[in-house]
Every structure is written in C-alpha cells, then in structure tokens.
Design an enzyme around this catalytic site. Sequence first.
Site, PDB file in Angstrom:
ATOM      1  N   GLY A   1       7.336  10.389   3.779  1.00 32.35           N
ATOM      2  CA  GLY A   1       7.467   8.932   4.373  1.00 32.35           C
ATOM      3  C   GLY A   1       7.957   8.195   2.922  1.00 32.35           C
ATOM      4  O   GLY A   1       8.088   8.665   1.821  1.00 32.35           O
TER       5      GLY A   1
ATOM      6  N   GLN B   1      10.033   0.970  -2.255  1.00 36.65           N
ATOM      7  CA  GLN B   1      10.002   1.975  -3.294  1.00 36.65           C
ATOM      8  C   GLN B   1      11.255   2.019  -3.737  1.00 36.65           C
ATOM      9  O   GLN B   1      11.416   2.661  -4.983  1.00 36.65           O
ATOM     10  CB  GLN B   1       9.321   3.160  -2.408  1.00 36.65           C
TER      11      GLN B   1
ATOM     12  N   CYS C   1       1.843   9.931  -3.270  1.00 38.00           N
ATOM     13  CA  CYS C   1       3.039   8.733  -3.236  1.00 38.00           C
ATOM     14  C   CYS C   1       3.940   9.124  -3.830  1.00 38.00           C
ATOM     15  O   CYS C   1       4.041   9.381  -5.207  1.00 38.00           O
ATOM     16  CB  CYS C   1       2.000   7.539  -3.237  1.00 38.00           C
ATOM     17  N   LEU C   2       5.223   8.954  -3.671  1.00 40.27           N
ATOM     18  CA  LEU C   2       6.342   9.202  -4.360  1.00 40.27           C
ATOM     19  C   LEU C   2       6.273   8.181  -5.561  1.00 40.27           C
ATOM     20  O   LEU C   2       7.240   8.502  -6.314  1.00 40.27           O
ATOM     21  CB  LEU C   2       7.809   9.240  -3.498  1.00 40.27           C
TER      22      LEU C   2
ATOM     23  N   HIS D   1      -0.320   4.195   5.363  1.00 39.47           N
ATOM     24  CA  HIS D   1       0.097   4.422   3.810  1.00 39.47           C
ATOM     25  C   HIS D   1       1.577   3.560   3.613  1.00 39.47           C
ATOM     26  O   HIS D   1       1.688   2.914   2.827  1.00 39.47           O
ATOM     27  CB  HIS D   1       0.245   5.819   3.399  1.00 39.47           C
ATOM     28  N   GLU D   2       2.520   3.841   4.460  1.00 37.91           N
ATOM     29  CA  GLU D   2       3.731   3.162   4.304  1.00 37.91           C
ATOM     30  C   GLU D   2       3.982   1.547   4.622  1.00 37.91           C
ATOM     31  O   GLU D   2       4.687   0.922   3.719  1.00 37.91           O
ATOM     32  CB  GLU D   2       5.106   3.793   5.630  1.00 37.91           C
TER      33      GLU D   2
ATOM     34  N   HIS E   1       2.646  -0.366   1.627  1.00 40.98           N
ATOM     35  CA  HIS E   1       3.818  -0.821   0.664  1.00 40.98           C
ATOM     36  C   HIS E   1       4.430  -1.913   0.753  1.00 40.98           C
ATOM     37  O   HIS E   1       4.716  -2.669   0.037  1.00 40.98           O
ATOM     38  CB  HIS E   1       4.865   0.528   0.558  1.00 40.98           C
TER      39      HIS E   1
END
Length: 177
Positions: free
Chosen positions: A47, A52, A100-101, A142-143, A146
């Site tokens: 995701g 981000q 997480c990226l 999670h997304e 952000h």
Amino acid sequence: MAVRPVLRMGDPRLLEPSRPVERFGTTELSALVADMWDTMRALNGAGLAAPQIGVPLQVVIFGVERNPRYPDAEPVPHTALVNPVLTPLGEEREEGWEGCLSVPGMRGLVPRYRRLRYQGRDPHGTLLERTVTGFHARVVQHECDHLAGILYPMRIRDLRNFGFTEELFPGQDLRDE
Ligand code: NI
C-alpha cells in the site's frame, strides 16, 4: 509515469494532515495515482498514501495478490481510494505486525480495528463502499493514518514489539505499507 522517491520517517511532511481531493477524473489525479502504483510496485509494497511521495492529498492505494509462499495471507483487491472515511464496526481490535515504506527495514506490532466499513471514491469519482475485516481492514487503517499524519510506530503499545525485520523475521520477504 514514474517511480517517485518515498519520504522517510523524520521528514515533517509525513506528519501533516492531507487535503481532500476536490476534482475527479482529471489528468493530474490520474497521473498521481499512476505514479503511486509504479512506486508501490517498484518497492514491492502492499500500500501507499500520497503524502508518502510528498503530495498532501487524501489518496491511498493498496492491494495484495495471493502469494503461494504465504497461503494464509488473504488477498486484498487492488484499490485506489480517494477521500476515504473509515467507520469501525464494533470495538474489537487485534494486534498484527506492520511495516511501512516510510520506515524501511522495520516491523512493529500494531492494534487495529478488526472490522470496519470504508467509503470514498475512485479517481473517476465513483462511490466506493466496502465492509472488510482482518488484513484488508488493517491495510486500510494503516494507509488512512498516513492522511492524518500518523505513522504506525506512533500506535505501537509496547515498543519491545518494534524492531528490524531481519532480526524479527529472519529469511522472510515481507511487504511494507
Ligand atoms: Ni505506511
């Protein structure tokens, strides 16, 4: 389209709330979402949220195909979701490991609502509404965090359950969000 650099934890832009998208079906929105898919795929992620890549708009993408190496991991349909609103269904939460990226190489144990409804629009403006559980519900939470400037380490209840992926899960190839 292009793979864009992903901001990492410590960059103050990751802590800013994102704005709603006001116009749908535009070339700008299509280009943003295409860049997000390219970036997520290049990094083998599950995701990605627009902030981000430094774009403070309420746009997230996610999706996980069935993986024969992880037969228990439920697939999640590939979805681009704009201006999402999450409604937890019930109080039940469960702990699960997340990456997480924007926090590369690490994993933490995070509580999330087990079941929720999400509503929003696709990039063309079509309404999207789903009721989901488990891993699908986790990825969406999670997304969408952000978009509020929240990174998963802020939600870890016991920081002993936070560490480097290679130490916690040696030899495993795990997806980041
Ligand atoms: Ni993330």
